[in-house]
Design a protein around this motif. Structure first.
Motif, mmCIF file in Angstrom:
data_model
loop_
_atom_site.group_PDB
_atom_site.id
_atom_site.type_symbol
_atom_site.label_atom_id
_atom_site.label_comp_id
_atom_site.label_asym_id
_atom_site.label_seq_id
_atom_site.Cartn_x
_atom_site.Cartn_y
_atom_site.Cartn_z
ATOM 1 N N GLN A 69 -69.760 4.608 -34.878
ATOM 2 C CA GLN A 69 -70.072 6.174 -33.778
ATOM 3 C C GLN A 69 -69.462 7.524 -34.302
ATOM 4 O O GLN A 69 -69.437 7.263 -35.563
ATOM 5 C CB GLN A 69 -68.239 5.713 -32.427
ATOM 6 N N SER A 70 -69.643 8.174 -34.038
ATOM 7 C CA SER A 70 -70.360 9.725 -34.154
ATOM 8 C C SER A 70 -69.030 10.695 -33.700
ATOM 9 O O SER A 70 -69.064 10.696 -32.295
ATOM 10 C CB SER A 70 -71.268 10.244 -34.961
ATOM 11 N N TRP A 71 -67.909 11.924 -34.336
ATOM 12 C CA TRP A 71 -67.808 12.848 -32.780
ATOM 13 C C TRP A 71 -68.134 13.651 -33.187
ATOM 14 O O TRP A 71 -67.915 13.990 -34.818
ATOM 15 C CB TRP A 71 -66.195 11.933 -32.890
ATOM 16 N N THR A 72 -68.204 14.701 -32.649
ATOM 17 C CA THR A 72 -67.640 16.283 -32.836
ATOM 18 C C THR A 72 -66.597 16.847 -33.465
ATOM 19 O O THR A 72 -66.867 18.322 -34.230
ATOM 20 C CB THR A 72 -68.640 17.162 -32.048
ATOM 21 N N THR A 73 -65.597 15.701 -33.863
ATOM 22 C CA THR A 73 -64.285 17.251 -34.607
ATOM 23 C C THR A 73 -63.525 15.679 -35.415
ATOM 24 O O THR A 73 -63.881 14.150 -34.654
ATOM 25 C CB THR A 73 -63.271 17.173 -33.685
ATOM 26 N N PHE A 74 -62.718 16.193 -35.806
ATOM 27 C CA PHE A 74 -62.127 15.170 -36.886
ATOM 28 C C PHE A 74 -61.230 14.414 -35.739
ATOM 29 O O PHE A 74 -60.434 14.710 -35.302
ATOM 30 C CB PHE A 74 -61.247 15.253 -38.052
ATOM 31 N N GLN A 75 -61.189 13.043 -35.845
ATOM 32 C CA GLN A 75 -60.079 11.992 -35.296
ATOM 33 C C GLN A 75 -59.818 10.518 -36.343
ATOM 34 O O GLN A 75 -60.115 10.674 -37.290
ATOM 35 C CB GLN A 75 -61.172 11.046 -33.980
ATOM 36 N N ASP A 76 -58.933 10.316 -35.521
ATOM 37 C CA ASP A 76 -58.147 9.188 -36.487
ATOM 38 C C ASP A 76 -58.816 7.901 -35.716
ATOM 39 O O ASP A 76 -58.556 7.831 -34.398
ATOM 40 C CB ASP A 76 -56.668 9.394 -36.474
ATOM 41 N N VAL A 77 -59.411 7.065 -36.394
ATOM 42 C CA VAL A 77 -60.038 5.777 -35.525
ATOM 43 C C VAL A 77 -59.379 4.542 -35.916
ATOM 44 O O VAL A 77 -58.865 4.088 -37.228
ATOM 45 C CB VAL A 77 -61.406 5.690 -35.900
ATOM 46 N N ALA A 78 -59.312 3.338 -35.309
ATOM 47 C CA ALA A 78 -59.296 1.921 -35.748
ATOM 48 C C ALA A 78 -60.364 1.072 -35.411
ATOM 49 O O ALA A 78 -60.267 1.622 -34.204
ATOM 50 C CB ALA A 78 -57.488 1.472 -34.758
ATOM 51 N N LEU A 79 -61.098 0.083 -35.886
ATOM 52 C CA LEU A 79 -61.628 -0.582 -35.711
ATOM 53 C C LEU A 79 -61.113 -2.306 -35.639
ATOM 54 O O LEU A 79 -60.278 -2.393 -36.757
ATOM 55 C CB LEU A 79 -62.341 -1.045 -37.115
ATOM 56 N N THR A 80 -61.546 -2.698 -34.872
ATOM 57 C CA THR A 80 -60.594 -3.815 -34.584
ATOM 58 C C THR A 80 -61.594 -5.202 -34.703
ATOM 59 O O THR A 80 -62.795 -4.837 -33.865
ATOM 60 C CB THR A 80 -59.142 -3.979 -33.366
ATOM 61 N N LEU A 81 -60.680 -5.866 -35.786
ATOM 62 C CA LEU A 81 -62.182 -6.853 -35.265
ATOM 63 C C LEU A 81 -61.616 -8.336 -35.302
ATOM 64 O O LEU A 81 -60.727 -8.880 -36.133
ATOM 65 C CB LEU A 81 -62.657 -7.517 -37.079
ATOM 66 N N ALA A 82 -61.995 -9.766 -34.285
ATOM 67 C CA ALA A 82 -61.586 -10.459 -34.045
ATOM 68 C C ALA A 82 -62.193 -11.956 -34.544
ATOM 69 O O ALA A 82 -63.646 -11.385 -33.630
ATOM 70 C CB ALA A 82 -60.566 -10.585 -32.512
ATOM 71 N N TYR A 83 -62.174 -12.398 -35.004
ATOM 72 C CA TYR A 83 -63.052 -14.027 -34.955
ATOM 73 C C TYR A 83 -61.882 -15.228 -34.967
ATOM 74 O O TYR A 83 -61.051 -15.311 -35.569
ATOM 75 C CB TYR A 83 -63.471 -14.013 -36.691
ATOM 76 N N PRO A 84 -62.588 -16.298 -33.974
ATOM 77 C CA PRO A 84 -63.592 -16.034 -33.395
ATOM 78 C C PRO A 84 -62.961 -15.493 -31.823
ATOM 79 O O PRO A 84 -61.641 -15.305 -31.611
ATOM 80 C CB PRO A 84 -63.773 -17.512 -32.918
ATOM 81 N N GLN A 85 -64.360 -14.967 -31.141
ATOM 82 C CA GLN A 85 -64.091 -14.283 -29.579
ATOM 83 C C GLN A 85 -62.977 -15.175 -29.142
ATOM 84 O O GLN A 85 -62.015 -14.960 -28.468
ATOM 85 C CB GLN A 85 -64.605 -13.525 -28.675
ATOM 86 N N SER A 86 -63.341 -16.842 -29.190
ATOM 87 C CA SER A 86 -62.567 -17.637 -28.274
ATOM 88 C C SER A 86 -63.336 -19.250 -29.297
ATOM 89 O O SER A 86 -64.109 -19.202 -29.503
ATOM 90 C CB SER A 86 -63.127 -17.886 -26.868
ATOM 91 N N GLY A 87 -62.617 -20.455 -28.699
ATOM 92 C CA GLY A 87 -62.739 -21.627 -29.513
ATOM 93 C C GLY A 87 -62.071 -21.146 -30.262
ATOM 94 O O GLY A 87 -61.088 -21.216 -30.878
#
Length: 156
Positions: free
Chosen positions: A84-102
């Motif tokens: 993703q990109s933005w026109t201004t500076f941002q603080d961002v967080a990526l959340t990764l989860a494995y597995p989504q279910s099961g």
């Protein structure tokens, strides 16, 4: 983690489905979120056991986050990439989860490459981990106007 979502001003939900070695679908859930105040979130949630993920920085605004080790007989069980990109500076967080279910494979190694416009970032395991059948990671980036990631999860 649900409260982290509430802190975000904008949420971009990205969901990817990959195939596990047994040819049954295995889901990875990935979200990039703009976070208003990363430090405030951590201070408000002292109950979270944040396990730091090892990181290596390059001069090209690339950060490599790794956890665990490749082991004999392991294989790629999940992968996702997006950005993703933005026109201004941002603080961002990526959340990764494995597995989504099961039930997932027993995780041996995590490899996430992040490209961003600053070298300010940290990664944490917030649930599960190496040797378990699930994991949830949060990778934070501060003062960036783009965020691209390539995540790979290995297991047996």
């Amino acid at each position: 983690m649900a409260k982290l979502i509430a802190l975000g001003a904008t949420i971009l939900a990205l969901t990817a489905t990959v195939l596990a070695s047994n040819d049954q679908p295995s889901n990875v859930e990935a979200r990039i979120q703009i976070v208003e105040n990363i430090s405030a979130f951590r201070a408000a949630h002292p109950e979270l056991n944040l396990v730091p993920v090892e990181s290596t920085r390059s001069p090209r605004q690339q950060i490599l986050y790794t956890l665990g080790n490749r082991v004999s007989g392991d294989r790629l069980v999940a992968a996702d990439q997006n950005g993703q990109s933005w026109t201004t500076f941002q603080d961002v967080a990526l959340t990764l989860a494995y597995p989504q279910s099961g039930v997932g494979a027993v995780i041996s190694y995590i490899h996430v490459v992040v490209n961003q416009s600053s070298n300010l970032g940290r990664g944490y395991v917030v649930a599960g981990g190496i040797g378990q059948r699930y994991i949830q990671l949060v990778i934070e980036a501060s003062r960036t106007n783009y965020f691209n990631y390539d995540a790979q999860i290995y297991g047996k």
